[in-house]
Design a protein around this motif. Structure first.
Motif, PDB file in Angstrom:
ATOM      1  N   TYR A 191       8.654 -12.235  37.621  1.00  0.00           N
ATOM      2  CA  TYR A 191       9.039 -11.479  38.888  1.00  0.00           C
ATOM      3  C   TYR A 191       9.442 -12.255  39.960  1.00  0.00           C
ATOM      4  N   SER A 192       8.579 -13.477  40.109  1.00  0.00           N
ATOM      5  CA  SER A 192       8.601 -14.267  41.189  1.00  0.00           C
ATOM      6  C   SER A 192       9.860 -15.189  41.255  1.00  0.00           C
ATOM      7  N   ASN A 193      10.446 -15.386  39.907  1.00  0.00           N
ATOM      8  CA  ASN A 193      11.593 -16.192  39.809  1.00  0.00           C
ATOM      9  C   ASN A 193      12.669 -15.158  39.624  1.00  0.00           C
ATOM     10  N   LEU A 194      12.601 -14.028  39.254  1.00  0.00           N
ATOM     11  CA  LEU A 194      13.890 -13.197  39.111  1.00  0.00           C
ATOM     12  C   LEU A 194      14.009 -12.602  40.517  1.00  0.00           C
ATOM     13  N   GLU A 195      13.166 -12.503  41.267  1.00  0.00           N
ATOM     14  CA  GLU A 195      13.455 -11.922  42.668  1.00  0.00           C
ATOM     15  C   GLU A 195      14.299 -12.742  43.469  1.00  0.00           C
ATOM     16  N   LYS A 196      14.220 -14.025  43.255  1.00  0.00           N
ATOM     17  CA  LYS A 196      15.027 -14.841  43.992  1.00  0.00           C
ATOM     18  C   LYS A 196      16.245 -15.369  43.792  1.00  0.00           C
ATOM     19  N   HIS A 197      16.917 -14.583  42.599  1.00  0.00           N
ATOM     20  CA  HIS A 197      18.357 -15.001  42.022  1.00  0.00           C
ATOM     21  C   HIS A 197      19.122 -14.340  43.025  1.00  0.00           C
ATOM     22  N   ASP A 198      20.379 -15.279  43.105  1.00  0.00           N
ATOM     23  CA  ASP A 198      21.416 -14.772  43.890  1.00  0.00           C
ATOM     24  C   ASP A 198      22.474 -13.754  43.354  1.00  0.00           C
ATOM     25  N   LEU A 199      22.231 -12.571  43.626  1.00  0.00           N
ATOM     26  CA  LEU A 199      23.243 -11.580  42.737  1.00  0.00           C
ATOM     27  C   LEU A 199      24.534 -11.583  42.947  1.00  0.00           C
ATOM     28  N   THR A 200      24.989 -12.290  43.997  1.00  0.00           N
ATOM     29  CA  THR A 200      26.416 -12.503  43.972  1.00  0.00           C
ATOM     30  C   THR A 200      27.074 -13.431  43.063  1.00  0.00           C
ATOM     31  N   LEU A 201      26.241 -14.034  42.277  1.00  0.00           N
ATOM     32  CA  LEU A 201      26.592 -14.851  41.038  1.00  0.00           C
ATOM     33  C   LEU A 201      26.728 -13.688  40.211  1.00  0.00           C
ATOM     34  N   LEU A 202      26.323 -12.670  39.702  1.00  0.00           N
ATOM     35  CA  LEU A 202      26.327 -11.584  38.683  1.00  0.00           C
ATOM     36  C   LEU A 202      27.814 -10.891  39.054  1.00  0.00           C
ATOM     37  N   GLU A 203      27.926 -10.673  40.294  1.00  0.00           N
ATOM     38  CA  GLU A 203      29.080 -10.139  41.082  1.00  0.00           C
ATOM     39  C   GLU A 203      30.486 -10.923  40.844  1.00  0.00           C
ATOM     40  N   ALA A 204      30.396 -12.286  40.959  1.00  0.00           N
ATOM     41  CA  ALA A 204      31.350 -13.072  40.789  1.00  0.00           C
ATOM     42  C   ALA A 204      31.948 -12.929  39.189  1.00  0.00           C
ATOM     43  N   ALA A 205      30.831 -12.962  38.313  1.00  0.00           N
ATOM     44  CA  ALA A 205      31.040 -12.942  36.809  1.00  0.00           C
ATOM     45  C   ALA A 205      31.511 -11.786  36.532  1.00  0.00           C
ATOM     46  N   ALA A 206      31.165 -10.673  36.878  1.00  0.00           N
ATOM     47  CA  ALA A 206      31.840  -9.113  36.784  1.00  0.00           C
ATOM     48  C   ALA A 206      33.321  -9.519  37.522  1.00  0.00           C
ATOM     49  N   ASP A 207      33.791 -10.077  38.352  1.00  0.00           N
ATOM     50  CA  ASP A 207      34.986 -10.041  38.686  1.00  0.00           C
ATOM     51  C   ASP A 207      35.779 -10.818  37.849  1.00  0.00           C
ATOM     52  N   LEU A 208      35.257 -11.867  37.108  1.00  0.00           N
ATOM     53  CA  LEU A 208      35.844 -12.666  36.259  1.00  0.00           C
ATOM     54  C   LEU A 208      36.018 -12.076  34.812  1.00  0.00           C
ATOM     55  N   GLY A 209      35.497 -10.970  34.809  1.00  0.00           N
ATOM     56  CA  GLY A 209      35.684 -10.240  33.266  1.00  0.00           C
ATOM     57  C   GLY A 209      34.352 -10.351  32.531  1.00  0.00           C
ATOM     58  N   ALA A 210      33.476 -10.856  32.939  1.00  0.00           N
ATOM     59  CA  ALA A 210      32.141 -11.230  32.096  1.00  0.00           C
ATOM     60  C   ALA A 210      31.660  -9.681  32.032  1.00  0.00           C
ATOM     61  N   SER A 211      31.048  -9.306  30.936  1.00  0.00           N
ATOM     62  CA  SER A 211      30.356  -7.961  30.568  1.00  0.00           C
ATOM     63  C   SER A 211      28.893  -8.277  31.085  1.00  0.00           C
ATOM     64  N   PRO A 212      28.234  -7.087  31.421  1.00  0.00           N
ATOM     65  CA  PRO A 212      26.776  -7.336  31.924  1.00  0.00           C
ATOM     66  C   PRO A 212      25.965  -8.053  30.980  1.00  0.00           C
ATOM     67  N   VAL A 213      25.973  -7.757  29.621  1.00  0.00           N
ATOM     68  CA  VAL A 213      25.348  -8.570  28.718  1.00  0.00           C
ATOM     69  C   VAL A 213      25.478 -10.129  28.634  1.00  0.00           C
ATOM     70  N   LYS A 214      26.866 -10.516  28.683  1.00  0.00           N
ATOM     71  CA  LYS A 214      27.202 -12.108  28.641  1.00  0.00           C
ATOM     72  C   LYS A 214      26.727 -12.170  30.171  1.00  0.00           C
ATOM     73  N   SER A 215      26.854 -11.784  31.286  1.00  0.00           N
ATOM     74  CA  SER A 215      26.560 -12.342  32.472  1.00  0.00           C
ATOM     75  C   SER A 215      24.821 -12.603  32.433  1.00  0.00           C
ATOM     76  N   PHE A 216      24.210 -11.783  31.917  1.00  0.00           N
ATOM     77  CA  PHE A 216      22.659 -11.834  31.692  1.00  0.00           C
ATOM     78  C   PHE A 216      22.396 -12.966  30.733  1.00  0.00           C
ATOM     79  N   PHE A 217      22.994 -13.343  29.761  1.00  0.00           N
ATOM     80  CA  PHE A 217      22.711 -14.446  28.691  1.00  0.00           C
ATOM     81  C   PHE A 217      23.347 -15.829  29.298  1.00  0.00           C
ATOM     82  N   TRP A 218      24.279 -15.907  30.225  1.00  0.00           N
ATOM     83  CA  TRP A 218      24.747 -16.860  30.776  1.00  0.00           C
ATOM     84  C   TRP A 218      24.578 -17.455  32.315  1.00  0.00           C
ATOM     85  N   ILE A 219      23.817 -16.314  32.851  1.00  0.00           N
ATOM     86  CA  ILE A 219      23.462 -16.450  34.247  1.00  0.00           C
ATOM     87  C   ILE A 219      21.970 -16.397  34.656  1.00  0.00           C
ATOM     88  N   THR A 220      21.719 -14.811  34.325  1.00  0.00           N
ATOM     89  CA  THR A 220      20.158 -14.486  34.740  1.00  0.00           C
ATOM     90  C   THR A 220      19.185 -15.413  33.617  1.00  0.00           C
TER      91      THR A 220
END
Length: 305
Positions: A191-220
């Motif tokens: 939780y201490s690690n996940l809470e510090k993640h920049d959520l804008t990275l997931l938004e940028a991945a979604a804008d580029l066409g990445a699915s939520p599952v792919k964003s999770f495995f490639w970013i989160t």
């Protein structure tokens, strides 16, 4: 003069602050470790304190002579009981760590993505079991897992099974007890690690066409690796030497190293061999401890940036 005195006070203050944890480690870790290390090279004797002195005074030569006994460590290599116990303990700790990760990661992820108002409530629920005795919580699982316990009675009442299942005094019960007891140690660093993640990275991945599952495995997931390593080590290290849970819930024909250690100390009164087992266990855990310190140092450096 005043400036020199102020510099001296700052220097002394820093050394005093740093010296307190070092004194604590010296008093409660280094000195007990040296005592156990010394006993591991001594000989067993039937009278108190259970081991022969390592250093003795020889009148003829007027000097102290050290008598080292390496057979305590040879026993660990020659007796298959100890090797089998070590391997079984590592196996149980590794499987329990994987189970804690599989259960704890979704929980930590869900808490980290919750609104701040409800996040503290969920964290309190994670920590809440620590308010009760560890021994009582393990004993509670006996009432749940025994032949006429809550789980078997519920399954029989629902008609899922025809006869009670053997749940208690099995490896399954040990895994349940360890996962239940050490799950917060996995969730909190994640939780201490996940809470510090920049959520804008997931938004940028979604804008580029990445699915939520792919964003999770490639970013989160890659960003959460320090938390995964820290949580796994916090679970694995104490689980290897666990004593209470295997003694109350585990099999009687397969012992973990903590049970063997206790039997040598308090049952056989063989303090030298028990000390050798403790030293061997500590050496085995040095690698995960060093890995934990490395990742902890890396997280601190990343937080400062």
């Amino acid at each position: 003069m005043n400036k020199a005195l102020e510099t001296l006070q700052v220097w002394f203050g820093k050394r005093l602050v740093i010296g307190v944890p070092y004194f604590w480690l010296l008093l409660f870790f280094a000195i007990p470790f040296l005592i156990v290390f010394k006993i591991s090279f001594s000989w067993m004797q039937p009278i108190q304190p259970g081991y022969a002195p390592l250093f003795s005074w020889v009148e003829e030569t007027q000097r102290f002579v050290a008598t080292l006994n390496f057979s305590n460590y040879e026993v660990l290599l020659d007796d298959p009981l100890y090797l089998g116990t070590f391997l079984y303990s590592v196996k149980v700790a590794a499987i329990s760590t994987v189970l804690c990760l599989l259960v704890g990661y979704p929980m930590a992820y869900a808490i980290a993505r919750c609104p701040p108002t409800t996040r503290n409530l969920f964290l309190m629920l994670i920590i809440l079991p620590f308010w009760t005795s560890f021994l009582l919580r393990v004993y509670a699982w006996i009432g749940l897992l025994k032949t006429n316990g809550v789980i078997n009675n519920s399954l029989l009442a629902l008609g899922i099974i025809d006869q009670p299942l053997t749940l208690l005094y099995t490896d399954f019960a040990v895994y349940i007890g360890i996962v239940y007891s050490y799950l917060p140690f996995m969730i909190l660093p994640l939780y201490s690690n996940l809470e510090k993640h920049d959520l804008t990275l997931l938004e940028a991945a979604a804008d580029l066409g990445a699915s939520p599952v792919k964003s999770f495995f490639w970013i989160t997931l890659p960003l959460s690796m320090p938390g995964i390593v820290a949580g796994c080590l916090l679970v694995f290290i104490p689980a290897v030497g666990e004593y209470v849970i295997p003694s109350l819930l585990g099999r009687t024909d397969q012992l973990m190293i903590g049970t063997v250690l206790s039997a040598q100390f308090f049952g056989a009164r063989n303090w030298p061999v028990a000390s050798a087992v403790a030293i061997a266990l500590l050496i085995m855990l040095l690698i995960p401890i060093m890995l934990f310190q490395r990742y902890q140092r890396r997280e601190l450096q990343a937080a400062r940036r």
